[in-house]
Design a protein around this motif. Structure first.
Motif: not given
Ligand SMILES: C[S@@+](CC[C@H](N)C(=O)[O-])C[C@H]1O[C@@H](n2cnc3c(N)ncnc32)[C@H](O)[C@@H]1O
Length: 266
Positions: A44-73
């Motif tokens: 009610q205070i921040f109607p964008g919370m779901s979008g913010a949570a999804r955007a954060n998950r999207s960063f998580l995905r991008r970061a994990v893919r980046y780390l995999l590309a650096q050879g992190i396993d």
């Protein structure tokens, strides 16, 4: 009162939890009436919370893919939350079926679900642990047996440090993790911020803080430089510690008042 079979006995059903509220924001079903009520008050205070949570998950995905590309396993995910779409082991094992992941969270529902989800996955596990106590995390049997600290590890602290006040010494904890990581290890962090937030929104934010104070995880929003300081002792990779949506963007996520970055241990 709900008391499904998957509810660990240690859960206080009268108290909202940040993990279960986040699950609600992401459209999950592992939350209780008390969590939904608190989450709806935040919305009610921040109607964008779901979008913010999804955007954060999207960063998580991008970061994990980046780390995999650096050879992190191998990955240690601190404050991993309740399993949801695009968990770290799913992203990692899609690219590298031999990738290993240990999830750690303080919240019993998050740990119970992660453990159940991973029952048939010998290369991933979940532990109940508090990131503020690095020695208990690092000394944990599952962590020691699953991860090889002589080789690079991807340490994830995504949307969790804003639940750790300065009084709980997050810098000291991070320094301890950094110390034991092998060279070539990477640390990925996202963190909510007040930067760029109007005075009016800050006042709303105070009302959101009041809701989170009812959980075990009061919110501590920090400035960009304060968040960048969590990368002390690491080489921050391009493009630096930046607004979350600007870190290796690959989709049109909602704007989120947060910073994100990845640092490499030399
Ligand atoms: C907003 S969720 C983020 C989940 C996941 N990292 C993500 O980004 O999707 C924050 C999680 O941190 C957990 N948490 C909060 N304080 C913690 C602490 N001191 N140690 C471990 N986990 C913590 C909460 O229980 C919750 O599951």
């Amino acid at each position: 009162m709900e008391q499904a079979s998957w509810v660990p006995s240690s859960v206080d059903l009268d108290r909202p939890s940040a993990a279960r509220m986040y699950d609600y924001f992401l459209g999950g079903s592992h939350n209780f009436a008390v969590d939904r009520e608190a989450a709806k008050s935040v919305e009610q205070i921040f109607p964008g919370m779901s979008g913010a949570a999804r955007a954060n998950r999207s960063f998580l995905r991008r970061a994990v893919r980046y780390l995999l590309a650096q050879g992190i396993d191998q990955f240690l995910d601190l404050g991993s939350g309740i399993p949801t779409v695009g968990n770290v082991h799913e992203i990692a094992q899609q690219t590298n079926p031999g990738a290993r992941v240990v999830y750690a969270d303080v919240e019993p529902v998050a740990v119970a679900h992660s453990t159940a989800l991973l029952a048939d996955n010998p290369l991933a596990g979940a532990i109940q642990a508090d990131l503020r106590d690095p020695d208990s995390v690092l000394g944990n049997e599952e962590v020691r047996s699953m991860l090889d600290f002589d080789r690079p590890i991807g340490l994830l602290m995504v949307a969790v440090l804003h639940f750790v006040p300065d009084a709980d010494e997050p810098h000291e904890a991070i320094a301890r993790y950094r110390e034991v990581l092998a060279p070539g290890s990477h640390v990925a962090i996202s963190h909510a911020s007040w930067d760029g937030v109007s005075q009016e929104e800050r006042e709303s934010g105070e009302r959101v803080n009041a809701i989170y104070r009812k959980t075990d995880s009061p919110l501590v929003l920090r400035s960009g430089p304060e968040i960048a300081a969590f990368f002390t002792g690491l080489e921050v990779v391009e493009p630096g510690v930046v607004p979350l949506s600007e870190w290796h963007p690959d989709s049109d996520d909602a704007y989120i008042s947060a910073y994100a970055g990845v640092g490499r241990k030399a």
